[in-house]
Design a protein around this motif. Structure first.
Motif, short mmCIF file in Angstrom:
data_model
loop_
_atom_site.label_atom_id
_atom_site.label_comp_id
_atom_site.label_asym_id
_atom_site.label_seq_id
_atom_site.Cartn_x
_atom_site.Cartn_y
_atom_site.Cartn_z
N GLU A 964 5.30 22.40 11.17
CA GLU A 964 5.07 22.68 9.75
C GLU A 964 4.52 21.62 9.10
O GLU A 964 3.75 20.26 9.51
CB GLU A 964 7.22 21.76 9.66
CG GLU A 964 8.26 23.24 10.16
CD GLU A 964 9.40 23.04 9.98
OE1 GLU A 964 10.41 23.42 8.94
OE2 GLU A 964 9.31 21.81 11.04
N GLY A 965 5.02 21.86 8.02
CA GLY A 965 4.34 20.24 6.42
C GLY A 965 2.65 20.45 6.16
O GLY A 965 2.18 19.00 6.15
N VAL A 966 2.19 21.41 6.67
CA VAL A 966 0.16 20.93 6.37
C VAL A 966 -0.09 21.46 5.24
O VAL A 966 0.83 22.44 4.65
CB VAL A 966 0.03 22.14 7.15
CG1 VAL A 966 -1.55 22.16 7.54
CG2 VAL A 966 0.36 22.86 9.22
N GLU A 967 -0.25 20.48 5.24
CA GLU A 967 -1.32 20.06 3.80
C GLU A 967 -2.09 19.57 3.47
O GLU A 967 -2.81 19.92 2.20
CB GLU A 967 0.31 19.34 2.45
CG GLU A 967 1.63 18.73 3.33
CD GLU A 967 1.58 17.65 2.77
OE1 GLU A 967 1.48 16.42 1.91
OE2 GLU A 967 3.47 17.30 2.15
N THR A 968 -3.27 19.79 4.07
CA THR A 968 -4.53 19.16 4.16
C THR A 968 -5.34 20.23 5.02
O THR A 968 -4.96 21.37 6.27
CB THR A 968 -5.03 18.15 4.31
OG1 THR A 968 -4.98 18.09 5.80
CG2 THR A 968 -4.33 16.99 4.13
N ALA A 969 -6.35 20.58 4.88
CA ALA A 969 -7.59 21.17 4.94
C ALA A 969 -7.62 20.91 6.98
O ALA A 969 -8.02 21.44 7.89
CB ALA A 969 -8.61 21.64 4.75
N ALA A 970 -7.73 19.81 6.79
CA ALA A 970 -8.02 18.73 8.43
C ALA A 970 -6.77 19.03 9.02
O ALA A 970 -7.13 19.63 10.61
CB ALA A 970 -7.75 17.01 7.81
N GLN A 971 -5.74 19.04 8.11
CA GLN A 971 -4.70 18.94 9.50
C GLN A 971 -4.76 20.36 9.86
O GLN A 971 -3.96 20.61 11.00
CB GLN A 971 -3.21 18.80 9.04
CG GLN A 971 -3.17 17.54 8.41
CD GLN A 971 -2.52 17.35 6.69
OE1 GLN A 971 -1.57 18.36 6.79
NE2 GLN A 971 -1.68 15.60 6.81
N ALA A 972 -5.03 21.74 9.41
CA ALA A 972 -5.02 23.14 9.60
C ALA A 972 -5.69 22.90 10.51
O ALA A 972 -5.39 23.36 12.09
CB ALA A 972 -5.62 24.05 8.45
#
Length: 1012
Positions: A964-972
């Motif tokens: 949950e809470g993925v906000e950036t491409a790096a996180q993805a």
């Protein structure tokens, strides 16, 4: 040897002459003492004469019949003559001397005392000497002479044996015969003297009555001639004695009474009867009639009547009184006829009954109707009383009863039942047969009603379970009922006549009872609870009522006391009161008693112009202890908490348990905030100490809300509400602290209240919308899952966050209706998308733990609704806390969802009580990593490590992971690299309406991984 003894016996006959000559049996003689002395001297002289003609065994050893003489003297002459004779005989025996002198004296006194003792024994048994039997005389004589022979044993042994062997036989043969002869002669003389005295008494009585008696007496021959008449009989008839002796009683008898008199006289002459009585009239010398009652008897000789004796009593006055009584009866009948008593007369010859007007009034008909026949009244008698009435009438008519008297019921012509007392009597007879009966009817209905009331009152008095007693004005108990005995343990004879103070309890002083007595004197009654002491000393509490029964001039006469034992009732009331006002687990007062105490403390503070503080306490983390260690340990923790709270406050302060893990404390006389805060700090420290619960140790804290009177409110409900709000503020600030109530809290409370009202209206009007946020498969970029998120747009407030209204919905129970609406909307939407686009999208629905535990029948409705979607169409998102619930219903519902094809996702994983044991126990399909971990995953190595560990663990357990809470491409990209299965967040899309979601994701299978 026999000749001297015979001579001795002959001398004894002189004793009979003395007994006959001296009047010893006339106890009323004034010379009785002199006669007794004279008879004693004469008996003593005979005894000396007997001893002068003895049989001499050896010089100084002589035998004679003195024992016979003295024992008979003791039996018939009595004590004084016999003792005097014993003294004279003893002196003479001493004078004679010899070796047997003292033995002789012993024989003298033994014989005399045996005679005196036997006489005393007979007098004690009230037996006359005139009826002494031969057997008794033999026993008496043998006893006296055996004792005489025993005196011989005092002689030297050889001499004693020789003497006894020579004299025993003649003494025991001859002397008893002499005793029997003398005893019978003396008893006959005594009997003759008594008979002669009785004859003299009878002669005296007859002469006195004959000459001066108040009734007439005549002695006649069998030929009816007077042989002797007394003066009173002459006075009764007016003749002289000489005139009557020349007449027969036939010539003086009234002609109408002659037949009856002759009939009875002839029966007596024939021997059929010995006497008879009758009323008889004589013709006096002056021609008047003399009414007499005559008693006649006869004297027979060889079965032939020799004399006829008659007694006459003048009954003229009685006859006159009888005639006067008859007149009075006639007058009485006249009075009855004019009274309210009904009069009736029955002519037995004509069998007709006549009644008066009052009788007709009793029956409720006219007099003519009543007198139509005797059956009119008889038929009015009720069936149950008719047989007894007829029987009573027949008994009197037959002469068995002197009068007719009966009570029965009649049915009036209007149907009313009345009680009647019927009294009657045969007033006229002919030839011995009754021909007329007269009587009266009396209406006794009111009397019967009073009687029934009295019987009922008596029955109530006797059978009442309430104790009753009647006292006089001084408190003396006059009467009690059985219930009094049963309750107080006294018998009637133990308590009646005693003072009521016997029951007084030591709990009261004299002043208490004086106050009760004063109130009784003022109001004539008293009622209340009173302790009393039972017979066994036990004290019981009673509900007592005292009423005064007034006497003359209003002066109290008696008191009636009624009471019942309410000891058990009071005990039960105390138990019920305690159960209603105290918490059964901790023993602290409960909410009800808290409100009552708070009210009184507010009133007290108002009167004193002082302050009080109300502390509202809620334990932190108690639910976790209850869930992990069990409810029993939770109860032990609450008990220890209650004890610790008591230790932290004063005796005058009040500690209560509201329920669950909520407690309250009232601090009276709260002068300064420093004192209140000191108590609060002490409570925080004491509660934070470890709890020993069996083998486990638990740690908790407490959040305290404080409100003050009168600063924060002046009513108990207001103060309690403000303290509650302050407690929640303490929890929001991190728990384990105290917080005072502020105005902003009140504003927040009002805001919350309005929010609840608006939320309830929104539920009723379905004023919610669902938005859908895509859940992206990281490996392919496809959107096959979405999370349904509720949105509420308020007309005035605008958009209201779920984080604001969902907790309120859970607290108020509206969560069930909201959750049900969300579920049906999601299922409907999923079915619509499948039909419209041919694509199956799994929709995730958040389900509250409260909703999960208590949804009731809605669970089965959900299962039926799920048939609209294929397997996997719905995913239920739950929190980790729900897995800690050991209730079997939770496990059963999770299994039922699995069987229905519903997948389960564990939301916010890692923030709660994560446990592999729970993950293995339940069938969990997805783990959702909380956004607090993914938020900094690209910058924080530890977060990255934790997320990777969660992914590896989930895959090993057969679960998939959603971040949950993925906000950036790096996180993805990082999540994809650690093999996370799905991602969700603003990087992909915010939650959008259903139409927009379909346009964006359902028309293409791949999502552009750029932020829009």
């Amino acid at each position: 040897m026999f000749l001297p003894l015979v001579q001795n016996a002959a001398l004894l006959l002189a004793l009979i002459l003395i007994y006959d000559a001296i009047p010893l049996n006339r106890n009323n003689s004034r010379y009785l003492a002199w006669w007794q002395l004279l008879s004693g001297v004469l008996v003593g002289g005979i005894c000396i004469a007997v001893m002068l003609t003895p049989w001499t065994y050896s010089p100084g050893l002589i035998f004679d019949s003195r024992s016979v003489l003295l024992c008979m003297a003791g039996l018939f002459f009595g004590g004084i003559p016999t003792l005097l004779a014993c003294v004279i005989a003893s002196l003479f025996r001493l004078y004679l001397g010899g070796e047997g002198a003292f033995i002789g004296i012993g024989v003298i006194w033994t014989s005399g005392l045996v005679g005196i003792g036997w006489r005393k024994w007979r007098n004690w048994n009230r037996q006359s000497l005139t009826h002494i039997s031969y057997l008794e005389l033999i026993i008496f004589s043998l006893l006296a002479h055996v004792l005489m022979l025993l005196w011989m044993l005092l002689l030297p042994a050889t001499l004693a044996v020789d003497v006894i062997s020579r004299i025993a036989l003649p003494v025991l043969l001859l002397f008893p015969l002499v005793n029997i002869l003398m005893g019978k002669l003396l008893s006959r003389r005594l009997e003759y003297e008594i008979a002669q005295r009785l004859q003299l008494q009878d002669d005296f009585l007859f002469r006195s009555q004959f000459n001066v008696g108040n009734y007439g007496i005549s002695i006649s021959s069998p030929e009816h001639r007077f042989l002797k008449v007394n003066p009173h009989f002459c006075y009764m008839l007016g003749y002289s004695e000489e005139e009557l002796l020349h007449k027969t009683w036939d010539s003086l008898t009234h002609p109408d009474d002659m037949d009856d008199n002759i009939s009875n006289f002839n029966r007596m002459m024939s021997g059929e009867i010995e006497r008879y009585e009758l009323e008889k009239r004589f013709i006096k010398k002056n021609g008047q009639v003399l009414y007499t009652h005559v008693t006649v008897s006869c004297q027979r000789s060889f079965h032939q009547v020799q004399l006829v004796i008659a007694g006459y009593i003048d009954i003229g006055a009685a006859k006159e009184a009888q005639r006067a009584l008859a007149v009075s009866h006639a007058e009485l009948e006249l009075v009855l006829a004019s009274s309210r008593l009904g009069y009736w007369m029955w002519d037995l010859v004509s069998d007709q009954i006549s009644n008066d007007q009052q009788t007709a009034v009793m029956l409720g008909c006219s007099l003519a109707e009543l007198n139509e026949g005797k059956q009119v009244w008889l038929n009015a008698i009720v069936n149950e009383d008719r047989v007894e009435t007829f029987h009573a009438l027949e008994q009197h008519i037959a002469g068995i009863t002197p009068a007719y008297r009966n009570e029965y019921r009649i049915r009036r012509t209007d149907g009313e039942i009345r009680w009647i007392r019927d009294v009657g009597k045969v007033m006229e007879r002919k030839e011995g047969k009754p021909v007329k009966i007269c009587g009266i009817h009396q209406d006794i209905t009111r009397e019967k009603q009073r009687e029934a009331s009295l019987k009922l009152a008596a029955s109530v008095y006797e059978n009442s379970s309430e104790a009753m007693s009647v006292l006089n004005r001084h408190g003396k108990i006059l009467n009690i009922n059985p219930a009094f005995c049963a309750i107080m343990g006294y018998r009637d004879e133990d308590i009646i006549g005693k003072n009521i103070s016997l029951l007084k309890s030591e709990r009261y002083s004299a002043a208490d009872f004086h106050a009760i007595k004063k109130e009784i004197g003022k109001y004539q009654r008293w009622q209340g609870e009173l302790w009393v002491r039972r017979h066994d000393g036990q004290e019981i509490i009673t509900w007592l009522t005292i009423n005064t029964i007034g006497g003359k001039k209003g002066e109290p006469k008696q008191w009636v006391a009624l009471f019942s034992d309410i000891t058990e009732k009071k005990h039960s009331e105390q138990v019920i009161w305690h159960q209603a006002n105290y918490d059964p687990l901790t023993g602290l007062p409960n909410r009800r008693m808290l409100l009552d105490q708070l009210y009184h403390e507010i009133q007290r503070a108002h009167r004193r112009n002082s302050k009080l503080a109300l502390l509202f306490l809620d334990l932190d983390f108690f639910k976790e202890v209850n869930d992990t260690l069990g409810h029993d340990m939770g109860d032990q923790l609450l008990i220890q908490t209650a004890a610790r709270l008591r230790e932290c406050v004063r005796e005058s302060d009040f500690v209560a348990r509201l329920g669950g893990d909520e407690f309250t404390i009232i601090l009276s006389d709260a002068i300064s905030s420093q004192g209140i805060e000191r108590v609060a700090a002490q409570i925080l420290a004491r509660i934070a100490e470890p709890y020993k619960l069996g083998d486990e140790t638990a740690y908790i804290s407490v959040s305290i809300g404080i409100t003050l009177y009168p600063d924060d409110g002046d009513a108990e409900d207001v103060l309690l509400k403000h303290a509650d709000q302050a407690m929640y503020a303490a929890k929001e600030q991190g728990r384990n602290r105290y917080h005072y109530f502020t105005d902003s809290m009140q504003q927040q409370a009002h805001y919350r209240m309005r929010l609840i009202q608006d939320l309830r209206s929104a539920v009723e009007n379905s004023a919610f919308q669902l938005s859908y946020q895509p859940i992206v498969e990281l490996a392919t970029g496809k959107v096959t899952k979405a999370e349904a998120l509720i949105r509420w747009h308020h007309p005035q407030r605008g958009q209201v966050s779920p984080a604001e209204f969902i907790p309120v919905a859970e607290d108020t129970g509206l969560i069930f209706a909201i959750g049900n609406w969300v579920f049906h909307q999601a299922v409907k939407q999923g079915a619509q998308w499948r039909e419209q686009f041919g694509t199956a999208v799994q929709i995730s629905i958040n389900k509250s733990p409260i909703q999960f535990r208590d949804e009731g029948s809605r669970f089965h409705e959900w299962l039926q609704t799920l048939q609209q979607l294929p397997d996997g169409g719905i995913c239920i998102e739950i929190t980790e806390g729900l897995l800690l619930d050991t209730n079997m219903a939770v496990s059963e519902k999770l299994l039922a969802y699995r069987d229905a094809g519903v997948q389960v996702s564990l939301d916010d994983f890692g923030t709660g009580y994560s446990s592999l044991a729970y993950l293995k126990k339940f069938d969990i399909d997805y783990l959702k990593i909380d956004q607090s971990f993914t938020k900094n995953i690209d910058n924080d190595a530890s977060n990255q490590t934790l997320c990777e560990a969660i992914v590896v663990m989930a895959h090993k357990l057969g679960m998939k992971v959603i971040a949950e809470g993925v906000e950036t491409a790096a996180q993805a990209a990082l999540l994809q690299r650690i093999n996370c299965d799905y991602a969700q967040g603003y990087f992909y899309s915010r939650p959008v309406p259903a139409a927009e979601f379909a346009a964006l994701y359902l028309q293409s299978s791949v999502v552009d991984k750029r932020s829009e």
